[in-house]
Design an enzyme around this catalytic site. Structure first.
Site, mmCIF file in Angstrom:
data_model
loop_
_atom_site.group_PDB
_atom_site.id
_atom_site.type_symbol
_atom_site.label_atom_id
_atom_site.label_comp_id
_atom_site.label_asym_id
_atom_site.label_seq_id
_atom_site.Cartn_x
_atom_site.Cartn_y
_atom_site.Cartn_z
ATOM 1 C CB CYS A 82 -12.393 -17.173 12.755
ATOM 2 S SG CYS A 82 -13.238 -15.935 11.733
ATOM 3 N N GLY A 90 -14.196 -10.762 9.351
ATOM 4 C CA GLY A 90 -12.821 -10.272 9.430
ATOM 5 C C GLY A 90 -12.631 -9.192 10.487
ATOM 6 N NE ARG A 110 -10.265 -12.843 20.273
ATOM 7 C CZ ARG A 110 -11.082 -12.676 19.231
ATOM 8 N NH1 ARG A 110 -11.934 -13.632 18.878
ATOM 9 N NH2 ARG A 110 -11.039 -11.561 18.535
ATOM 10 C CB CYS A 161 -40.372 -27.421 23.237
ATOM 11 S SG CYS A 161 -39.254 -26.960 24.587
ATOM 12 C CB CYS A 163 -28.005 -15.316 7.373
ATOM 13 S SG CYS A 163 -27.523 -15.648 9.086
ATOM 14 C CG ASP A 164 -21.950 -13.363 9.856
ATOM 15 O OD1 ASP A 164 -21.170 -13.046 8.940
ATOM 16 O OD2 ASP A 164 -21.565 -13.655 10.997
#
Length: 406
Positions: free
Chosen positions: A28, A76, A144, A343, A298-299
């Site tokens: 995480c 979280g 996990r 590309c 942004c995350d």
């Protein structure tokens, strides 16, 4: 009507308990974000921040002339906020939403806290739930574990079963890491048997400093000494994983099982704009709000350099259209390497997420995506079949017609 001009449509991921979580996944990247708030003890969204968030999201949707508004709860572990928190959220949504506006809620969870009360509430209010499952027991429990080091597979599947029993719509989110990438076939058979028709596969790659902490995004920290973490999936392994999953899906599950990445790429073959910021030409429309109302670009860019402001002082719509946000989004396109720009598959991936651009291109230019090899492998392997399905859809036929005549 709000007094600002119509803003771009934006997505907001809200973190009502910040980085706090009841489990301790090794991979995480968000748990360490508590360092941004060293004086914070509770990490819990207050009533006034919740009220401001819901009101401002609905105001922004109204200003953009949208007839729906989406609230995405993340962490979280967002369920740590408690059931009463979401009861209040739903009440506020009904209070502020104008007649005719559809209010949608999604939540990403590890599902270990779900009980009958939670499942009934989520079903009653039509929450779309994302549940994190990394595969069969041994694979899931590899990384996990809870904070006492105990496995979480049993409690996660119990929570998932409760959701499905109560009729809650569920997407499964599977992190693809070094330990499960080589088990695509077993993973696919297991996940498709869990009772939901929607799968997401998210590859994990993080870099670590010599001190062992996670490195910042490339735009913040370009230290070449930073190495990928032991759990990061290799580009070739992820590419093969995608190819193997696609082969199994294509063989019998087109139209029956919805895999986010494949449907996103199919949209590309149809000439549609990307719906996921990772594959879009520009970004900057997927913001994150912390528990205290702080908004980040942004995350993957929750760093002080990318803090945009706080909703208690500036509206979400204003923060979303700040020049800094516009520039952040445009930088994704502007910073493509020459290798990317020339590309064959550029329009399908657009260089991927800027956070993953820490390799060098073939000519030595910095800023190449870590997953370039993965995407190239996939498009060469699956491109022809995606094209065949796209041709069917253009004829207004279902993609599953690909099975006719076999």
């Amino acid at each position: 009507m709000p007094d600002y001009p119509v803003p771009r449509i934006f997505h907001m991921m809200a973190k009502p308990t910040g980085p706090r979580c009841n489990i301790n996944c090794s991979y995480c990247y968000y748990l360490e974000k508590d360092a941004l708030y060293p004086r914070e003890k509770k990490f819990r969204m207050s009533r006034d921040v919740l009220d401001a968030y819901i009101r401002q999201m609905i105001d922004a949707a109204t200003g953009a002339r949208q007839n729906e508004v989406l609230f995405a709860w993340h962490g979280g572990e967002p369920m740590l906020a408690g059931l009463d928190f979401y009861r209040k959220a739903v009440v506020l949504q009904h209070k502020y939403a104008p007649s005719g506006m559809q209010v949608l809620n999604t939540m990403q969870t590890n599902a270990t806290l779900i009980n009958e009360d939670w499942a009934r509430f989520l079903a009653e209010h039509d929450f779309l739930m994302g549940v994190s499952v990394d595969g069969p027991r041994a694979v899931h429990d590899r990384y996990r574990l809870d904070r006492a080091g105990r496995p979480t597979f049993t409690t996660t599947l119990h929570g998932l079963d409760l959701l499905l029993t109560h009729g809650v719509e569920v997407n499964l989110l599977t992190v693809v890491h070094r330990h499960n990438a080589g088990k695509a076939r077993a993973m696919y058979r297991f996940l498709r048997g869990l009772g939901t028709a929607h799968l997401q596969f998210i590859p994990i790659v993080e870099r670590a400093t010599e001190g062992g902490k996670l490195a910042a995004a490339p735009q913040v920290d370009m230290d070449p000494a930073n190495a990928v973490t032991p759990w990061s999936v290799s580009p070739r392994a992820y590419g093969k994983f995608l190819c193997d999953i696609f082969d199994m899906w294509f063989r019998k599950d087109v139209g029956r099982l919805h895999i986010q990445y494949f449907e996103e790429m199919l949209g590309t073959y149809l000439g549609r704009p990307a719906s996921l910021c990772i594959y879009a030409e520009t970004c900057g429309n997927a913001l994150v709000m912390e528990h205290n109302g702080d908004v980040y670009a942004c995350d993957h860019f929750v760093y002080p350099e990318f803090r945009q402001g706080n909703i208690k002082r500036t509206s979400l719509a204003t923060l979303a259209r700040r020049p800094e946000m516009q520039q952040f989004g445009q930088n994704k396109k502007a910073s493509l390497t020459k290798q990317c720009r020339t590309c064959t598959f550029r329009l399908a991936c657009n260089g991927g997420c800027p956070k993953h651009r820490f390799l060098t291109a073939r000519d030595g230019e910095p800023g190449q995506s870590y997953f370039c090899e993965s995407y190239t492998m996939f498009f060469r392997h699956a491109g022809e079949r995606l094209g065949q399905m796209a041709a069917l859809l253009r004829q207004r036929r279902p993609a599953s017609d690909i099975y006719r005549g076999r």
